[in-house]
Design a protein around this motif. Structure first.
Motif, PDB file in Angstrom:
ATOM      1  N   LYS A   1      -5.305   6.864  -1.137  1.00 31.26           N
ATOM      2  CA  LYS A   1      -6.018   7.399   0.029  1.00 31.26           C
ATOM      3  C   LYS A   1      -5.435   6.836   1.336  1.00 31.26           C
ATOM      4  O   LYS A   1      -5.523   7.462   2.385  1.00 31.26           O
ATOM      5  CB  LYS A   1      -7.513   7.077  -0.057  1.00 31.26           C
ATOM      6  N   ASP A   2      -4.848   5.631   1.248  1.00 35.01           N
ATOM      7  CA  ASP A   2      -4.276   5.029   2.456  1.00 35.01           C
ATOM      8  C   ASP A   2      -2.901   5.601   2.786  1.00 35.01           C
ATOM      9  O   ASP A   2      -2.388   5.375   3.883  1.00 35.01           O
ATOM     10  CB  ASP A   2      -4.175   3.504   2.281  1.00 35.01           C
ATOM     11  N   ALA A   3      -2.316   6.341   1.862  1.00 41.03           N
ATOM     12  CA  ALA A   3      -0.961   6.870   2.088  1.00 41.03           C
ATOM     13  C   ALA A   3      -1.059   8.191   2.846  1.00 41.03           C
ATOM     14  O   ALA A   3      -0.872   9.257   2.280  1.00 41.03           O
ATOM     15  CB  ALA A   3      -0.236   7.053   0.764  1.00 41.03           C
ATOM     16  N   LYS A   4      -1.319   8.074   4.144  1.00 39.75           N
ATOM     17  CA  LYS A   4      -1.464   9.303   4.943  1.00 39.75           C
ATOM     18  C   LYS A   4      -0.090   9.895   5.270  1.00 39.75           C
ATOM     19  O   LYS A   4       0.033  11.075   5.532  1.00 39.75           O
ATOM     20  CB  LYS A   4      -2.253   9.009   6.212  1.00 39.75           C
ATOM     21  N   CYS A   5       0.926   9.036   5.265  1.00 37.97           N
ATOM     22  CA  CYS A   5       2.301   9.512   5.480  1.00 37.97           C
ATOM     23  C   CYS A   5       3.183   9.006   4.338  1.00 37.97           C
ATOM     24  O   CYS A   5       3.078   7.836   3.959  1.00 37.97           O
ATOM     25  CB  CYS A   5       2.832   9.002   6.824  1.00 37.97           C
TER      26      CYS A   5
ATOM     27  N   GLY B   1      10.250  19.615  -4.208  1.00 39.40           N
ATOM     28  CA  GLY B   1      10.465  18.406  -3.414  1.00 39.40           C
ATOM     29  C   GLY B   1       9.172  17.723  -3.023  1.00 39.40           C
ATOM     30  O   GLY B   1       9.150  16.539  -2.694  1.00 39.40           O
ATOM     31  N   PHE B   2       8.076  18.481  -3.060  1.00 38.11           N
ATOM     32  CA  PHE B   2       6.794  17.932  -2.644  1.00 38.11           C
ATOM     33  C   PHE B   2       6.083  17.184  -3.778  1.00 38.11           C
ATOM     34  O   PHE B   2       5.139  16.443  -3.527  1.00 38.11           O
ATOM     35  CB  PHE B   2       5.901  19.076  -2.125  1.00 38.11           C
ATOM     36  N   VAL B   3       6.576  17.357  -5.012  1.00 40.20           N
ATOM     37  CA  VAL B   3       5.894  16.778  -6.176  1.00 40.20           C
ATOM     38  C   VAL B   3       5.679  15.265  -6.039  1.00 40.20           C
ATOM     39  O   VAL B   3       4.577  14.759  -6.260  1.00 40.20           O
ATOM     40  CB  VAL B   3       6.674  17.113  -7.473  1.00 40.20           C
ATOM     41  N   ILE B   4       6.711  14.566  -5.630  1.00 38.28           N
ATOM     42  CA  ILE B   4       6.613  13.109  -5.483  1.00 38.28           C
ATOM     43  C   ILE B   4       5.568  12.779  -4.411  1.00 38.28           C
ATOM     44  O   ILE B   4       4.723  11.902  -4.584  1.00 38.28           O
ATOM     45  CB  ILE B   4       7.967  12.525  -5.008  1.00 38.28           C
ATOM     46  N   HIS B   5       5.646  13.502  -3.302  1.00 31.30           N
ATOM     47  CA  HIS B   5       4.749  13.246  -2.171  1.00 31.30           C
ATOM     48  C   HIS B   5       3.293  13.535  -2.558  1.00 31.30           C
ATOM     49  O   HIS B   5       2.393  12.758  -2.247  1.00 31.30           O
ATOM     50  CB  HIS B   5       5.141  14.119  -0.972  1.00 31.30           C
ATOM     51  N   SER B   6       3.067  14.667  -3.241  1.00 28.47           N
ATOM     52  CA  SER B   6       1.690  15.041  -3.573  1.00 28.47           C
ATOM     53  C   SER B   6       1.074  14.025  -4.520  1.00 28.47           C
ATOM     54  O   SER B   6      -0.104  13.685  -4.407  1.00 28.47           O
ATOM     55  CB  SER B   6       1.619  16.460  -4.157  1.00 28.47           C
TER      56      SER B   6
ATOM     57  N   THR C   1       5.985  13.691   4.831  1.00 23.47           N
ATOM     58  CA  THR C   1       4.742  14.473   4.805  1.00 23.47           C
ATOM     59  C   THR C   1       3.591  13.657   5.365  1.00 23.47           C
ATOM     60  O   THR C   1       3.580  12.421   5.274  1.00 23.47           O
ATOM     61  CB  THR C   1       4.394  14.922   3.364  1.00 23.47           C
ATOM     62  N   VAL C   2       2.628  14.378   5.926  1.00 23.70           N
ATOM     63  CA  VAL C   2       1.464  13.741   6.528  1.00 23.70           C
ATOM     64  C   VAL C   2       0.209  14.512   6.122  1.00 23.70           C
ATOM     65  O   VAL C   2       0.225  15.741   6.064  1.00 23.70           O
ATOM     66  CB  VAL C   2       1.624  13.722   8.070  1.00 23.70           C
TER      67      VAL C   2
END
Ligand code: ZN
Length: 260
Positions: free
Chosen positions: A107-111, A95-100, A47-48
């Motif tokens: 803030k630095d985790a753009k990807c 599946g997005f829960v971890i990413h979100s 994700t980005v």
């Protein structure tokens, strides 16, 4: 499931230049992962963050394989995993829960990337985790976080613990589950994950032979400092990622947008 569009066809819609570039870079990353075999059926995500926003993200359509991802079938969603644009495809909010959680906290985790590769999951399933016994693990000294397995990640309490465990590190071994990386750019997240994946592959091969030779802490510290010097502001990672994107493009001449 909606019918797939003609492979290789992409529509620019009304995306800004910045968003379009982010879409192309992310879609290219899915094809690079496919090339490396870092795929798990229709699962897992890269994700980005949408440029210029703090709470909007691009994610792969749920049900498509990584080699079917294109810049214009990526879906813009919010932190809750809700679609922010029309798309014929569903998304996988669980599946997005971890990413979100990571996008929201860092803030630095753009990807953010996440895999269930055999080597990654194998090392994640050992008591000791990553050993400082090879060229690549030595480049990740102090850079790998650990998070204990709590079942399929779908609750907010776990997200807090996961973010706490990650701290400011670029990579994480999710015990009994898989690997994760994050970065300022797609290229940085890819390169961190690649080193961790390679370290796991080699550790697995070494374990099969037996008697791993551990590297002293001071040498690991030096190796990790050296790799950071090699990659000032992510330029080295970008060079590597662009090369892998060109390789992926040569394998898929039908995808005009993939050629850098
Ligand atoms: Zn997973």
């Amino acid at each position: 499931m909606a019918k797939l569009k003609t492979v290789g066809s992409t529509e620019r819609h009304n995306y800004s230049d910045a968003e379009w570039n982010a879409r192309v870079e992310l879609a290219a990353c899915y094809h690079v992962f496919e090339m490396f075999g870092w795929v798990e059926l229709i699962y897992n995500h890269i994700t980005v963050k949408v440029p210029g926003t703090d709470d909007e993200f691009l994610i792969n359509p749920f049900g498509l394989t990584y080699d079917e991802v294109t810049p214009d079938n990526l879906i813009r969603i919010n932190l809750a995993g809700e679609k922010l644009e029309d798309s014929p495809y569903p998304i996988n909010p669980a599946g997005f829960v971890i990413h979100s959680a990571i996008h929201a906290a860092r803030k630095d985790a753009k990807c953010v990337t996440h895999t269930h590769t055999t080597a990654g999951l194998a090392i994640a399933s050992t008591v000791g985790g990553l050993e400082m016994s090879n060229f690549y693990s030595a480049q990740l000294y102090g850079e790998v976080a650990y998070h204990d397995f709590e079942g399929i990640s779908d609750d907010l309490g776990e997200c807090e613990r996961l973010v706490q465990a990650l701290g400011d590190r670029p990579t994480m071994i999710m015990r009994n589950h898989g690997l994760l990386s994050c970065g300022e750019t797609v290229a940085e997240a890819f390169y961190s994950l690649w080193r961790l994946e390679r370290a796991c592959q080699i550790q697995m091969a070494t374990a099969a032979i037996g008697n791993p030779l551990m590297i002293p802490d001071a040498i690991c510290e030096k190796s990790t400092a050296q790799i950071k010097r090699f990659d000032p502001e992510g330029q080295g990672a970008q060079r590597i990622f662009d090369g892998m994107r060109r390789r992926a493009a040569r394998q898929r001449p039908d995808l005009d947008w993939l050629a850098a």
